[in-house]
Design a protein around this motif. Structure first.
Motif, PDB file in Angstrom:
ATOM      1  N   ARG A  56       0.612  -0.823   0.234  1.00 40.86           N
ATOM      2  CA  ARG A  56      -0.140  -0.191  -0.136  1.00 40.86           C
ATOM      3  C   ARG A  56       1.097   0.972  -0.252  1.00 40.86           C
ATOM      4  NH1 ARG A  56      -2.149   3.194   4.892  1.00 40.86           N
ATOM      5  NH2 ARG A  56      -3.790   4.393   3.565  1.00 40.86           N
ATOM      6  N   LEU A  57       1.548   1.635   0.820  1.00 36.96           N
ATOM      7  CA  LEU A  57       2.418   2.187   0.707  1.00 36.96           C
ATOM      8  C   LEU A  57       3.418   2.658  -0.204  1.00 36.96           C
ATOM      9  CD1 LEU A  57       2.929   4.739   2.642  1.00 36.96           C
ATOM     10  CD2 LEU A  57       4.900   3.275   3.513  1.00 36.96           C
ATOM     11  N   ALA A  58       4.064   1.437  -0.839  1.00 36.13           N
ATOM     12  CA  ALA A  58       4.437   1.693  -2.281  1.00 36.13           C
ATOM     13  C   ALA A  58       4.354   2.083  -2.768  1.00 36.13           C
ATOM     14  CB  ALA A  58       5.357   0.476  -2.418  1.00 36.13           C
ATOM     15  N   ARG A  59       2.745   1.933  -4.171  1.00 34.00           N
ATOM     16  CA  ARG A  59       2.001   2.650  -4.027  1.00 34.00           C
ATOM     17  C   ARG A  59       1.547   3.336  -4.008  1.00 34.00           C
ATOM     18  NH1 ARG A  59       1.846  -2.221  -5.252  1.00 34.00           N
ATOM     19  NH2 ARG A  59       1.071  -4.186  -6.583  1.00 34.00           N
ATOM     20  N   TRP A  60       1.265   4.090  -3.154  1.00 34.69           N
ATOM     21  CA  TRP A  60       0.847   5.169  -2.970  1.00 34.69           C
ATOM     22  C   TRP A  60       2.105   7.071  -3.454  1.00 34.69           C
ATOM     23  CZ3 TRP A  60       2.929   9.561  -0.818  1.00 34.69           C
ATOM     24  CH2 TRP A  60       1.863  11.066  -0.352  1.00 34.69           C
ATOM     25  N   TRP A  61       3.461   5.635  -2.434  1.00 29.84           N
ATOM     26  CA  TRP A  61       4.828   7.276  -2.768  1.00 29.84           C
ATOM     27  C   TRP A  61       4.805   6.852  -4.403  1.00 29.84           C
ATOM     28  CZ3 TRP A  61       7.482  10.852  -1.205  1.00 29.84           C
ATOM     29  CH2 TRP A  61       6.900  11.263   0.156  1.00 29.84           C
ATOM     30  N   ALA A  62       4.434   5.091  -5.228  1.00 29.77           N
ATOM     31  CA  ALA A  62       5.215   5.224  -6.658  1.00 29.77           C
ATOM     32  C   ALA A  62       3.729   6.478  -7.221  1.00 29.77           C
ATOM     33  CB  ALA A  62       4.660   3.899  -7.237  1.00 29.77           C
ATOM     34  N   GLU A  63       2.453   6.310  -7.072  1.00 30.96           N
ATOM     35  CA  GLU A  63       1.694   7.581  -7.313  1.00 30.96           C
ATOM     36  C   GLU A  63       2.325   9.329  -7.156  1.00 30.96           C
ATOM     37  OE1 GLU A  63      -3.497   9.262  -7.133  1.00 30.96           O
ATOM     38  OE2 GLU A  63      -2.123   6.815  -6.396  1.00 30.96           O
TER      39      GLU A  63
END
Length: 117
Positions: free
Chosen positions: A17-24
């Motif tokens: 979840r956090l990786a996807r948040w930062w990726a966005e």
């Protein structure tokens, strides 16, 4: 002898979840994903990456290392990141020209003014 910067590692309760948040937030992409570790990069062959690893427990205290972002439009970027789930935080910064936010797991980062602004 010198070293090359490979990655920044971030402890996370929910790495995916956090990786996807930062990726966005950064316009990055997920390049590897395991249940307890997710890496994002600008491109698969471009370093450094950001690696999110699973930990138990919550973050406590202020980060000793943080990311500074410099967008073209600080106000618009702060609004976008808050809409994505970031929140304003006070780490004792006082009246400064940057905005301190925290990601969904509480990791602080700064959104700077545009250069020359």
């Amino acid at each position: 002898m010198s070293s090359a910067w490979e990655s920044l590692t971030v402890d996370a309760r929910d790495p995916s979840r956090l990786a996807r948040w930062w990726a966005e937030a950064l316009g990055y992409q997920v390049v590897t994903e395991k249940p307890d570790e997710v890496e994002i990069r600008q491109a698969p062959d471009r370093l450094p990456g950001i690696v999110f690893v699973a930990v138990t427990g919550s973050k406590e205290g202020k980060n000793r290392l943080h990311v500074d972002l410099r967008p073209d439009d600080q106000e618009a970027e702060v609004e976008r990141l808050v809409d994505m789930g970031a929140r304003h935080v006070d780490v004792g910064q006082g009246d400064v020209g940057w905005t301190v936010l925290a990601d969904p797991e509480g990791n602080e980062f700064c959104v700077l003014r545009q250069r020359g602004g």
